[in-house]
Design a protein around this motif. Structure first.
Motif, short mmCIF file in Angstrom:
data_model
loop_
_atom_site.label_atom_id
_atom_site.label_comp_id
_atom_site.label_asym_id
_atom_site.label_seq_id
_atom_site.Cartn_x
_atom_site.Cartn_y
_atom_site.Cartn_z
N ILE A 1 -7.13 1.19 11.11
CA ILE A 1 -8.05 1.26 12.24
C ILE A 1 -9.06 2.40 12.04
CG2 ILE A 1 -8.26 1.60 14.73
CD1 ILE A 1 -5.40 0.52 15.00
N GLY A 2 -10.35 2.04 12.14
CA GLY A 2 -11.41 3.04 12.01
C GLY A 2 -11.71 3.50 10.61
N LYS A 3 -11.04 2.92 9.62
CA LYS A 3 -11.21 3.37 8.23
C LYS A 3 -12.24 2.50 7.50
CE LYS A 3 -6.57 5.29 7.67
NZ LYS A 3 -7.07 6.70 7.68
N ASP A 4 -12.82 3.06 6.42
CA ASP A 4 -13.67 2.30 5.51
C ASP A 4 -12.79 1.50 4.56
OD1 ASP A 4 -15.99 3.69 6.52
OD2 ASP A 4 -15.45 5.38 5.20
N ILE A 5 -13.31 0.36 4.09
CA ILE A 5 -12.67 -0.37 2.99
C ILE A 5 -13.69 -0.46 1.87
CG2 ILE A 5 -11.66 -2.55 2.22
CD1 ILE A 5 -10.58 -2.98 5.02
N LEU A 6 -13.54 0.42 0.89
CA LEU A 6 -14.53 0.55 -0.18
C LEU A 6 -13.97 0.17 -1.54
CD1 LEU A 6 -16.04 4.00 0.90
CD2 LEU A 6 -16.71 1.71 1.65
N ASN A 7 -12.68 0.39 -1.74
CA ASN A 7 -12.06 0.14 -3.05
C ASN A 7 -10.56 -0.02 -2.83
OD1 ASN A 7 -10.84 0.59 -5.68
ND2 ASN A 7 -12.83 1.36 -6.35
N ILE A 8 -9.97 -1.06 -3.39
CA ILE A 8 -8.55 -1.30 -3.11
C ILE A 8 -7.66 -0.20 -3.69
CG2 ILE A 8 -8.89 -3.79 -2.95
CD1 ILE A 8 -7.38 -4.06 -5.62
N LYS A 9 -8.17 0.57 -4.66
CA LYS A 9 -7.32 1.61 -5.23
C LYS A 9 -7.07 2.75 -4.24
CE LYS A 9 -10.81 4.43 -7.66
NZ LYS A 9 -11.28 4.88 -8.98
N PRO B 1 -13.55 -5.58 -3.04
CA PRO B 1 -12.29 -5.67 -2.30
C PRO B 1 -12.11 -6.94 -1.50
CG PRO B 1 -13.75 -4.00 -1.36
CD PRO B 1 -14.35 -4.40 -2.66
N THR B 2 -13.19 -7.50 -0.93
CA THR B 2 -13.01 -8.72 -0.15
C THR B 2 -12.61 -9.90 -1.04
OG1 THR B 2 -15.37 -9.34 -0.28
CG2 THR B 2 -14.69 -7.93 1.57
N GLN B 3 -13.13 -9.95 -2.26
CA GLN B 3 -12.76 -11.01 -3.20
C GLN B 3 -11.32 -10.85 -3.66
OE1 GLN B 3 -14.79 -13.77 -4.58
NE2 GLN B 3 -12.67 -14.35 -4.97
N MET B 4 -10.91 -9.63 -3.94
CA MET B 4 -9.56 -9.40 -4.42
C MET B 4 -8.52 -9.79 -3.37
SD MET B 4 -9.95 -8.49 -7.54
CE MET B 4 -11.33 -9.66 -7.48
N LEU B 5 -8.82 -9.54 -2.11
CA LEU B 5 -7.90 -9.94 -1.05
C LEU B 5 -7.80 -11.46 -0.95
CD1 LEU B 5 -6.02 -8.95 1.22
CD2 LEU B 5 -8.01 -9.02 2.76
N MET C 1 -12.94 2.14 -17.47
CA MET C 1 -12.32 1.05 -16.72
C MET C 1 -10.85 0.90 -17.10
SD MET C 1 -15.22 -1.93 -16.74
CE MET C 1 -16.81 -1.72 -15.91
N GLN C 2 -10.56 0.96 -18.39
CA GLN C 2 -9.17 0.84 -18.83
C GLN C 2 -8.32 1.98 -18.26
OE1 GLN C 2 -8.33 -0.15 -22.96
NE2 GLN C 2 -10.44 -0.81 -23.26
N LYS C 3 -8.88 3.17 -18.26
CA LYS C 3 -8.13 4.31 -17.72
C LYS C 3 -7.88 4.14 -16.23
CE LYS C 3 -8.19 9.36 -17.28
NZ LYS C 3 -7.82 9.30 -15.84
N ASP C 4 -8.88 3.66 -15.51
CA ASP C 4 -8.73 3.44 -14.07
C ASP C 4 -7.61 2.45 -13.78
OD1 ASP C 4 -9.38 1.89 -11.47
OD2 ASP C 4 -10.72 3.60 -11.32
N VAL C 5 -7.61 1.33 -14.50
CA VAL C 5 -6.58 0.31 -14.29
C VAL C 5 -5.20 0.85 -14.67
CG1 VAL C 5 -5.72 -1.95 -15.05
CG2 VAL C 5 -8.16 -1.63 -14.53
N GLN C 6 -5.13 1.59 -15.78
CA GLN C 6 -3.85 2.14 -16.18
C GLN C 6 -3.33 3.13 -15.14
OE1 GLN C 6 -1.94 1.24 -19.09
NE2 GLN C 6 -0.52 2.23 -17.65
N ASP C 7 -4.22 3.90 -14.55
CA ASP C 7 -3.82 4.83 -13.49
C ASP C 7 -3.22 4.07 -12.31
OD1 ASP C 7 -4.66 7.01 -14.94
OD2 ASP C 7 -6.56 7.25 -13.86
N CYS C 8 -3.80 2.92 -11.98
CA CYS C 8 -3.25 2.10 -10.88
C CYS C 8 -1.87 1.57 -11.23
CB CYS C 8 -4.21 0.95 -10.56
SG CYS C 8 -5.76 1.46 -9.79
#
Length: 354
Positions: A6-14, A135-139, A200-207
């Motif tokens: 509630i009241g939050k931004d949705i900018l990136n699923i990470k 994020p909307t596509q990933m959901l 990008m690879q590092k970002d995904v690996q961090d997730c």
């Protein structure tokens, strides 16, 4: 499950927790069932949503607008304004924050641009697609996979492969696989322009390290990695690794699609390629738009530029996915597109306080 968005931004699923993402998937499924059953969803009368699309849109714009109608909210699609023209972005966002309850923004720009808008805004902001995330596509893809596999939580332990041009979208899908506790394989040619960049690879690996440390994240050119895969996703050919130049190539230019056609063609999704998974229940998804034939203006333009019959045949039969395979998987692909509406509705309901 309690709504903590509630009241939050949705900018990136990470930036979400798996619990928050799960809340959105389950809410999407509930809202979809209600709409099919004819339930009145007029819960937000008097609320208003502002959308600005600096990048072309079909499904995302339609999903936001129809969802606002379902929820009894006003919807403004900004098409002729002073934003970034005779008025600064900062001034425009301060105006929108005073008039609207939610801002939706799409821009073919670095993700920092969307974050700047969110920092200025006094109301929640939803990222409707930037170069950093979708994020909307990933959901919507998460909901579609769970519908295929039997409902809530059914993605856990499954194996997803992005096959083809790995320069852009695997960035988003890798995060999605991690937050859903799936294995993820980015399978594409050994040419730098069509590979995931180092960041990008590092970002995904961090997730994966954070959410799914026991699952696999693999980047490879070996098509044998398809064995045992449960779902295949792909994307257009006209995106390049940002380490080698412009990330998004001009669709009017022939080389945007065909410069690496010979390298990409073995990774084109086809029914024959899907049999390499050995999985009788394998299916393909596509976020759309898809260049699976040349029956559109850009396709016809490419045909006029093609230097030989081999090139024309590639353009006619499909780039990232063959026309035959696209149509075979159309029931899933267009349900995936429909799910943009239900999942976008869920995001708006969550941030506005359903």
């Amino acid at each position: 499950m309690r709504n903590t968005l509630i009241g939050k931004d949705i900018l990136n699923i990470k930036e979400m927790t798996p619990e928050q993402f799960r809340y959105l998937i389950d809410l999407s499924a509930t809202l979809k069932a209600q709409k099919k059953a004819g339930v009145n969803q007029h819960w937000f009368g008097g609320k208003n949503v502002l959308s600005n699309f600096e990048w072309g849109s079909t499904r995302t714009r339609c999903a936001f607008e129809t969802s606002c109608n379902d929820l009894d909210m006003g919807f403004t699609y900004l098409s002729n304004s002073h934003v970034n023209d005779t008025e600064t972005l900062e001034d425009s966002i301060r105006v929108f924050s005073a008039m609207y309850d939610l801002i939706v923004w799409r821009a073919q720009k670095e993700e920092s641009y969307i974050y700047k808008i969110a920092d200025i805004s006094d109301v929640p902001v939803i990222n409707a697609l930037s170069l950093g995330d979708h994020p909307t596509q990933m959901l919507a893809d998460a909901l579609t996979m769970e519908e295929q596999w039997g409902g809530s939580g059914s993605c856990k332990g499954k194996r997803m492969a992005f096959v083809g041009n790995c320069a852009g979208a695997p960035f988003w899908y890798g995060r999605l696989a991690a937050i859903l506790n799936m294995d993820f394989y980015a399978i594409g040619p050994d040419v730098l322009a069509k590979q995931m960049c180092t960041d990008m690879q590092k970002d995904v690996q961090d997730c994966f390290n954070r959410w799914a440390p026991d699952r696999e994240f693999v980047c490879t050119s070996d098509l044998n990695a398809l064995e045992g895969i449960d779902v295949v996703v792909t994307e257009e050919w006209r995106y390049d690794n940002p380490e080698v130049g412009d990330e998004v190539c001009n669709p009017e230019q022939y080389d945007s699609y065909m410069r690496y056609a010979k390298e990409l063609l073995p990774y084109r999704i086809s029914s024959e390629l899907l049999t390499r998974t050995g999985n009788p229940d394998i299916f393909a998804m596509h976020e759309l738009p898809s260049t699976h034939n040349a029956n559109h203006r850009v396709g016809r333009n490419l045909l006029t530029q093609a230097p030989d019959e081999w090139s024309r045949e590639v353009i006619r039969t499909g780039f990232e996915i063959t026309d035959e395979c696209f149509e075979r998987n159309a029931p899933v692909i267009f349900r995936e597109a429909e799910n943009r509406q239900h999942t976008i509705k869920a995001m708006m309901c969550a941030v506005l306080g359903l």
